[in-house]
Motif scaffolding. Structure first.
Motif, PDB file in Angstrom:
ATOM      1  N   VAL A  58      52.732  49.085  -9.635  1.00  0.00           N
ATOM      2  CA  VAL A  58      52.001  47.833  -9.770  1.00  0.00           C
ATOM      3  C   VAL A  58      52.192  47.024  -8.476  1.00  0.00           C
ATOM      4  N   ASP A  59      51.218  46.200  -8.141  1.00  0.00           N
ATOM      5  CA  ASP A  59      51.449  45.362  -6.961  1.00  0.00           C
ATOM      6  C   ASP A  59      51.506  43.872  -7.310  1.00  0.00           C
ATOM      7  N   ILE A  60      51.925  43.638  -8.540  1.00  0.00           N
ATOM      8  CA  ILE A  60      52.276  42.284  -8.999  1.00  0.00           C
ATOM      9  C   ILE A  60      53.750  42.390  -9.410  1.00  0.00           C
ATOM     10  N   PRO A 140      38.084  47.125 -16.941  1.00  0.00           N
ATOM     11  CA  PRO A 140      36.978  47.349 -16.017  1.00  0.00           C
ATOM     12  C   PRO A 140      37.067  48.642 -15.201  1.00  0.00           C
ATOM     13  N   LEU A 141      38.231  49.317 -15.238  1.00  0.00           N
ATOM     14  CA  LEU A 141      38.408  50.470 -14.338  1.00  0.00           C
ATOM     15  C   LEU A 141      38.391  51.771 -15.121  1.00  0.00           C
ATOM     16  N   VAL A 142      37.260  52.042 -15.783  1.00  0.00           N
ATOM     17  CA  VAL A 142      37.219  53.239 -16.629  1.00  0.00           C
ATOM     18  C   VAL A 142      36.391  54.380 -16.044  1.00  0.00           C
ATOM     19  N   GLY A 182      41.371  51.765  -0.224  1.00  0.00           N
ATOM     20  CA  GLY A 182      41.679  50.613  -1.079  1.00  0.00           C
ATOM     21  C   GLY A 182      43.129  50.692  -1.547  1.00  0.00           C
ATOM     22  N   SER A 183      43.454  49.923  -2.588  1.00  0.00           N
ATOM     23  CA  SER A 183      44.852  49.832  -3.064  1.00  0.00           C
ATOM     24  C   SER A 183      45.414  51.187  -3.496  1.00  0.00           C
ATOM     25  N   SER A 184      44.571  52.043  -4.089  1.00  0.00           N
ATOM     26  CA  SER A 184      45.080  53.345  -4.543  1.00  0.00           C
ATOM     27  C   SER A 184      45.463  54.200  -3.341  1.00  0.00           C
ATOM     28  N   ALA A 185      44.589  54.249  -2.324  1.00  0.00           N
ATOM     29  CA  ALA A 185      44.887  55.035  -1.119  1.00  0.00           C
ATOM     30  C   ALA A 185      46.130  54.490  -0.427  1.00  0.00           C
ATOM     31  N   VAL A 186      46.269  53.178  -0.402  1.00  0.00           N
ATOM     32  CA  VAL A 186      47.423  52.565   0.274  1.00  0.00           C
ATOM     33  C   VAL A 186      48.730  53.049  -0.354  1.00  0.00           C
ATOM     34  N   GLN A 203      38.245  56.301   6.594  1.00  0.00           N
ATOM     35  CA  GLN A 203      38.162  54.866   6.312  1.00  0.00           C
ATOM     36  C   GLN A 203      36.767  54.338   6.624  1.00  0.00           C
ATOM     37  N   ARG A 204      36.169  53.632   5.658  1.00  0.00           N
ATOM     38  CA  ARG A 204      34.892  52.969   5.928  1.00  0.00           C
ATOM     39  C   ARG A 204      35.158  51.514   6.315  1.00  0.00           C
ATOM     40  N   THR A 205      36.067  50.874   5.565  1.00  0.00           N
ATOM     41  CA  THR A 205      36.409  49.476   5.839  1.00  0.00           C
ATOM     42  C   THR A 205      37.925  49.338   5.769  1.00  0.00           C
ATOM     43  N   LEU A 339      39.521  61.786  -3.623  1.00  0.00           N
ATOM     44  CA  LEU A 339      38.565  60.676  -3.658  1.00  0.00           C
ATOM     45  C   LEU A 339      39.300  59.430  -4.144  1.00  0.00           C
ATOM     46  N   ALA A 340      39.701  58.589  -3.184  1.00  0.00           N
ATOM     47  CA  ALA A 340      40.342  57.307  -3.552  1.00  0.00           C
ATOM     48  C   ALA A 340      39.261  56.236  -3.439  1.00  0.00           C
ATOM     49  N   THR A 341      38.163  56.513  -4.118  1.00  0.00           N
ATOM     50  CA  THR A 341      36.940  55.720  -3.924  1.00  0.00           C
ATOM     51  C   THR A 341      36.716  54.676  -5.013  1.00  0.00           C
ATOM     52  N   GLY A 342      37.733  54.411  -5.804  1.00  0.00           N
ATOM     53  CA  GLY A 342      37.643  53.306  -6.756  1.00  0.00           C
ATOM     54  C   GLY A 342      36.850  53.630  -8.002  1.00  0.00           C
ATOM     55  N   PHE A 343      36.290  52.589  -8.584  1.00  0.00           N
ATOM     56  CA  PHE A 343      35.661  52.699  -9.910  1.00  0.00           C
ATOM     57  C   PHE A 343      34.306  52.014  -9.906  1.00  0.00           C
ATOM     58  N   SER A 458      31.358  42.727  -0.095  1.00  0.00           N
ATOM     59  CA  SER A 458      32.544  42.889  -0.941  1.00  0.00           C
ATOM     60  C   SER A 458      32.239  43.704  -2.193  1.00  0.00           C
ATOM     61  N   THR A 459      33.206  44.530  -2.597  1.00  0.00           N
ATOM     62  CA  THR A 459      33.033  45.307  -3.830  1.00  0.00           C
ATOM     63  C   THR A 459      33.034  44.393  -5.053  1.00  0.00           C
ATOM     64  N   PHE A 460      33.396  43.135  -4.869  1.00  0.00           N
ATOM     65  CA  PHE A 460      33.395  42.208  -6.005  1.00  0.00           C
ATOM     66  C   PHE A 460      31.986  41.708  -6.326  1.00  0.00           C
TER      67      PHE A 460
HETATM   68  P1  NAP Z   1      38.743  50.308  -4.236  1.00  0.00           P
HETATM   69  O1  NAP Z   1      39.605  49.153  -3.998  1.00  0.00           O
HETATM   70  O2  NAP Z   1      37.392  50.077  -4.821  1.00  0.00           O
HETATM   71  O3  NAP Z   1      38.589  51.095  -2.873  1.00  0.00           O
HETATM   72  C1  NAP Z   1      37.708  52.169  -2.769  1.00  0.00           C
HETATM   73  C2  NAP Z   1      37.735  52.683  -1.342  1.00  0.00           C
HETATM   74  O4  NAP Z   1      36.851  53.773  -1.250  1.00  0.00           O
HETATM   75  C3  NAP Z   1      37.262  51.639  -0.330  1.00  0.00           C
HETATM   76  O5  NAP Z   1      37.999  51.795   0.840  1.00  0.00           O
HETATM   77  C4  NAP Z   1      35.803  52.023  -0.138  1.00  0.00           C
HETATM   78  O6  NAP Z   1      35.278  51.632   1.116  1.00  0.00           O
HETATM   79  C5  NAP Z   1      35.910  53.534  -0.201  1.00  0.00           C
HETATM   80  N1  NAP Z   1      34.659  54.174  -0.553  1.00  0.00           N
HETATM   81  C6  NAP Z   1      33.960  54.053  -1.710  1.00  0.00           C
HETATM   82  N2  NAP Z   1      32.841  54.786  -1.651  1.00  0.00           N
HETATM   83  C7  NAP Z   1      32.832  55.388  -0.431  1.00  0.00           C
HETATM   84  C8  NAP Z   1      31.940  56.264   0.221  1.00  0.00           C
HETATM   85  N3  NAP Z   1      30.807  56.674  -0.369  1.00  0.00           N
HETATM   86  N4  NAP Z   1      32.249  56.670   1.468  1.00  0.00           N
HETATM   87  C9  NAP Z   1      33.370  56.267   2.067  1.00  0.00           C
HETATM   88  N5  NAP Z   1      34.269  55.423   1.503  1.00  0.00           N
HETATM   89  C10 NAP Z   1      33.994  54.994   0.268  1.00  0.00           C
HETATM   90  O7  NAP Z   1      39.445  51.397  -5.190  1.00  0.00           O
HETATM   91  P2  NAP Z   1      40.994  51.580  -5.531  1.00  0.00           P
HETATM   92  O8  NAP Z   1      41.811  51.593  -4.318  1.00  0.00           O
HETATM   93  O9  NAP Z   1      41.069  52.742  -6.450  1.00  0.00           O
HETATM   94  O10 NAP Z   1      41.307  50.272  -6.333  1.00  0.00           O
HETATM   95  C11 NAP Z   1      40.483  49.939  -7.437  1.00  0.00           C
HETATM   96  C12 NAP Z   1      41.114  48.834  -8.221  1.00  0.00           C
HETATM   97  O11 NAP Z   1      42.273  49.364  -8.870  1.00  0.00           O
HETATM   98  C13 NAP Z   1      41.615  47.677  -7.387  1.00  0.00           C
HETATM   99  O12 NAP Z   1      40.674  46.676  -7.229  1.00  0.00           O
HETATM  100  C14 NAP Z   1      42.776  47.200  -8.187  1.00  0.00           C
HETATM  101  O13 NAP Z   1      42.351  46.221  -9.110  1.00  0.00           O
HETATM  102  C15 NAP Z   1      43.248  48.400  -8.939  1.00  0.00           C
HETATM  103  N6  NAP Z   1      44.503  48.932  -8.391  1.00  0.00           N
HETATM  104  C16 NAP Z   1      45.627  48.255  -8.697  1.00  0.00           C
HETATM  105  C17 NAP Z   1      46.821  48.708  -8.239  1.00  0.00           C
HETATM  106  C18 NAP Z   1      48.059  47.953  -8.620  1.00  0.00           C
HETATM  107  O14 NAP Z   1      49.067  48.195  -8.086  1.00  0.00           O
HETATM  108  N7  NAP Z   1      48.023  47.033  -9.531  1.00  0.00           N
HETATM  109  C19 NAP Z   1      46.909  49.825  -7.448  1.00  0.00           C
HETATM  110  C20 NAP Z   1      45.738  50.510  -7.141  1.00  0.00           C
HETATM  111  C21 NAP Z   1      44.529  50.051  -7.620  1.00  0.00           C
HETATM  112  P3  NAP Z   1      34.551  50.194   1.286  1.00  0.00           P
HETATM  113  O15 NAP Z   1      35.654  49.182   1.253  1.00  0.00           O
HETATM  114  O16 NAP Z   1      33.855  50.286   2.579  1.00  0.00           O
HETATM  115  O17 NAP Z   1      33.621  50.067   0.118  1.00  0.00           O
END
Ligand code: NAP
Length: 496
Positions: A58-60, A140-142, A182-186, A203-205, A339-343, A458-460
């Motif tokens: 967790v990052d809180i 929201p992250l399903v 994003g946070s997962s990749a970090v 990295q894109r951003t 793929l650490a590409t979020g949700f 922003s992804t938001f």
């Molecule tokens: P994310 O923050 O949405 O990051 C996704 C990454 O993938 C971004 O760098 C994005 O680039 C990149 N990406 C997406 N589509 C792409 C594509 N087609 N080509 C190239 N790059 C692409 O996802 P996440 O890191 O899994 O985090 C998701 C959410 O999970 C966070 O907002 C957070 O709420 C939660 N989380 C929480 C924790 C915790 O410790 N509590 C830890 C991890 C995650 P762009 O920025 O350019 O779009």
């Protein structure tokens, strides 16, 4: 209390993450025992059940990542690991006697409101249910986002999304590509870097990363927290105030000097960790802190100083059977692609991930496609009576998840109790207070970091150009409103 065969219950809670667990605890506290919690996975924990990638944490801080009434007294670190949070979720389920109300491996496929009976029909993978109330707490992250990159399906190696980690797959000695920063990749990039032969991070951003004070909690302090939970509550209060204040001031652009200070702190850590000027420049965000979700880590940036790690900033052109080709003409051969590409958040089918058919046969997803997102206090929508969202993506989150869960569940239970007190069978937010609340949120978000200048990507942001994920108010306002919103904002009716 519900039995496994029962098909008519008073409340159906959807999701057994902390939102669903919080709803269950609140219902029991209110004396409402006839409910079930439906969960598509085989155990509780929600995002923590699904996200098991290396070094997930967790990052809180732990003091703020727990229910206010149930401090996590077993944490030995300031930032617990994923499995420790998962264990906390299990403990909450047992302590608050939710286990027998859980229906695991039960996926909700659709819901519809019966306007005559004032009941929700819930379709699940294990058969239908009927309930007076629906508490929608799936989180929201399903839906993992699978990037639409040409050729992804032709890659012959292993492909894993960060939220679908395959622990049977051995990365040792492999050539790995990670897409996304994003946070997962970090978290996962430093964790796998040492084990693999070669790691390419696409990295894109770049992401803002601030140092993580991930400390062991001294034994003495752990004991103190156990014998005097009040001490932990005091720490929690301070931590909550700090997080809420930073989020409010950064997101609402109220104190630019504070934002610049955080940015300077982040850049200082980056300078210390990455000696190479070119790589450092590539890792430096060109947008304001807060625009995208920032990460916290003390070892992510330094990973790029390793010989076996490459930061790739050229655009991905396509994926082939053997690896990734980028716009600079390079082709990197890979064994595994992460793929650490979020949700998906606002894409259709993500939130909600199943139909929620309200009055006049309108699906909530259709409504949000054509109308700007926004529910009353992040909880209720006119046209979808007897249903409450917890952890919604529409103006409920100020900064911290647990206060939001507690606020939303208190809101829901106040409505349910009031409905009982009036002998009614239907409670529904009136259109006027809903519209006034959403208008107020939209007016306030216009001056937030998400809708300013360089933050427009922003992804938001949703498909309407709004940023409804964050509630543009203080946490204190959200807390107060949950407990004091006027009941005459709701209508109460009785079925014939
Ligand atoms: P994310 O923050 O949405 O990051 C996704 C990454 O993938 C971004 O760098 C994005 O680039 C990149 N990406 C997406 N589509 C792409 C594509 N087609 N080509 C190239 N790059 C692409 O996802 P996440 O890191 O899994 O985090 C998701 C959410 O999970 C966070 O907002 C957070 O709420 C939660 N989380 C929480 C924790 C915790 O410790 N509590 C830890 C991890 C995650 P762009 O920025 O350019 O779009």
């Amino acid at each position: 209390m519900s039995s496994p065969e029962q098909t008519r219950v008073e409340v159906v809670v959807i999701g057994a993450g902390f939102a669903g667990i919080g709803a269950g605890i609140r219902l029991r506290e209110a004396g409402i025992d006839d409910f079930v919690i439906l969960e598509k996975a085989d155990s509780v924990g929600g995002a923590w059940q699904a996200n098991t990638y290396p070094d997930v944490a967790v990052d809180i801080p732990m003091c703020s990542y727990a229910f206010s009434f149930e401090p996590d007294l077993r944490s030995a670190r300031t930032y617990p690991k994923g499995h420790e949070i998962q264990a906390y979720a299990e403990r909450c389920v047992d302590k608050y006697e939710l286990r027998q109300r859980l229906r695991l491996d039960t996926e909700v496929t659709g819901t519809a409101f019966d306007e005559e009976q004032h009941l929700w029909e819930v379709q699940t993978s294990r058969g239908p249910l009927r309930a007076r109330f629906l508490i929608v707490a799936h989180g929201p992250l399903v839906r993992p986002r699978i990037p639409a990159i040409e050729g992804l399906d032709t890659f012959a190696g292993k492909v894993m999304h960060s939220a679908r980690w395959d622990h049977e797959h051995d990365l040792d000695g492999e050539r790995i590509g990670v897409i996304g920063t994003g946070s997962s990749a970090v978290q996962l990039v430093p964790a796998i870097a040492e084990r693999v032969k070669q790691l390419h991070v696409f990295q894109r951003t770049p992401v803002w990363v601030v140092p993580k004070l991930d400390l062991r909690i001294p034994r003495l302090l752990q004991v103190l927290f156990r014998v005097m939970p009040l001490a932990l509550l005091v720490v929690r209060f301070q931590s909550n105030v700090l997080h809420e204040a930073i989020a409010y001031l950064a997101f609402r652009l109220k104190m630019p000097a504070l934002v610049r200070l955080i940015e300077r702190l982040s850049l200082k850590a980056l300078r210390k960790q990455v000696p190479d000027d070119r790589v450092r420049a590539q890792l430096t965000p060109q947008y304001r802190y807060g625009c995208k979700r920032p990460a916290i880590s003390s070892n992510y940036h330094r990973t790029f100083a390793r010989d076996n790690v490459e930061l790739v900033t050229a655009d991905i052109v396509h994926i082939t059977e053997t690896g990734i080709s980028t716009a600079d003409g390079e082709h990197r051969e890979l064994d595994t692609l992460v793929l650490a590409t979020g949700f998906n958040t606002f894409e259709r089918g993500a939130n909600p991930p199943f139909p929620i058919i309200g009055r006049n046969g309108v699906d909530l997803a259709d409504y949000f496609e054509t109308h700007r997102h926004g529910s009353y206090e992040g909880v209720t929508m006119p046209g979808w009576p007897n249903s409450f969202a917890v952890l919604s993506t529409t103006y409920s989150l100020t900064a911290l998840y647990f206060p939001m869960i507690e606020n939303s569940t208190i809101h829901a239970v106040r409505c349910i109790r009031e409905m009982y007190a009036r002998g009614a069978t239907c409670v529904e937010i009136k259109p006027e207070p809903h519209a006034a609340f959403v208008r107020d949120m939209q007016r306030r978000q216009a001056t937030s970091v998400f809708l300013q200048g360089d933050c427009r990507t922003s992804t938001f942001l949703d498909q309407h150009g709004d940023a409804p994920v964050f509630r543009p108010s203080t946490g204190l306002t959200a807390w107060w409103r949950a407990r004091h919103f006027p009941m005459d904002h709701y209508s109460f009716t009785t079925s014939q």
